[in-house]
Design a protein around this motif. Structure first.
Motif, PDB file in Angstrom:
ATOM      1  N   HIS A  53       1.082  -7.145   0.667  1.00  0.00           N
ATOM      2  CA  HIS A  53       2.014  -6.331  -0.123  1.00  0.00           C
ATOM      3  C   HIS A  53       3.128  -5.870   0.804  1.00  0.00           C
ATOM      4  N   TYR A  54       4.326  -5.809   0.266  1.00  0.00           N
ATOM      5  CA  TYR A  54       5.462  -5.299   1.024  1.00  0.00           C
ATOM      6  C   TYR A  54       5.773  -3.894   0.533  1.00  0.00           C
ATOM      7  N   CYS A  55       5.999  -3.000   1.462  1.00  0.00           N
ATOM      8  CA  CYS A  55       6.385  -1.647   1.090  1.00  0.00           C
ATOM      9  C   CYS A  55       7.291  -1.060   2.162  1.00  0.00           C
ATOM     10  N   VAL A  56       8.054  -0.057   1.765  1.00  0.00           N
ATOM     11  CA  VAL A  56       8.965   0.607   2.687  1.00  0.00           C
ATOM     12  C   VAL A  56       8.180   1.667   3.445  1.00  0.00           C
ATOM     13  N   ASP A  57       8.243   1.584   4.762  1.00  0.00           N
ATOM     14  CA  ASP A  57       7.634   2.592   5.630  1.00  0.00           C
ATOM     15  C   ASP A  57       8.573   3.794   5.629  1.00  0.00           C
ATOM     16  N   GLU A  58       8.185   4.843   4.905  1.00  0.00           N
ATOM     17  CA  GLU A  58       9.050   6.014   4.734  1.00  0.00           C
ATOM     18  C   GLU A  58       9.337   6.720   6.052  1.00  0.00           C
ATOM     19  N   THR A  59       8.374   6.740   6.954  1.00  0.00           N
ATOM     20  CA  THR A  59       8.592   7.374   8.253  1.00  0.00           C
ATOM     21  C   THR A  59       9.665   6.623   9.036  1.00  0.00           C
ATOM     22  N   LEU A  60       9.573   5.319   9.057  1.00  0.00           N
ATOM     23  CA  LEU A  60      10.563   4.508   9.750  1.00  0.00           C
ATOM     24  C   LEU A  60      11.924   4.626   9.078  1.00  0.00           C
TER      25      LEU A  60
END
Length: 78
Positions: A53-60
């Motif tokens: 799954h692809y997701c946006v790393d909110e911390t990054l």
């Protein structure tokens, strides 16, 4: 010689105003680069079954936005 499409560039006057600390201009700079930041902060994760799954790393994403704001505020207007 390839002609450059200037319609996708952020106007210089917006950068100058953002460098002076204007919040609305800084938000406009962030909005301009939000897609690029999202691509840079997308990570491939795997679930317990091995599916990817692809997701946006909110911390990054937040770190990249903070770095962009810092560099805009350090920008020296010639």
């Amino acid at each position: 010689m390839k002609k450059r499409n200037n319609s996708k560039l952020l106007p210089y006057h917006i950068i100058v105003v953002a460098a002076s600390g204007d919040v609305e201009a800084i938000n406009r700079v962030l909005k301009h680069y939000e897609g690029y930041i999202a691509v840079l902060s997308t990570r491939k994760l795997y679930d317990e079954y091995g599916n990817s799954h692809y997701c946006v790393d909110e911390t990054l994403r937040r770190r990249l936005e903070t770095k962009l704001i810092t560099k805009v505020l350090e920008f020296k207007v010639a």
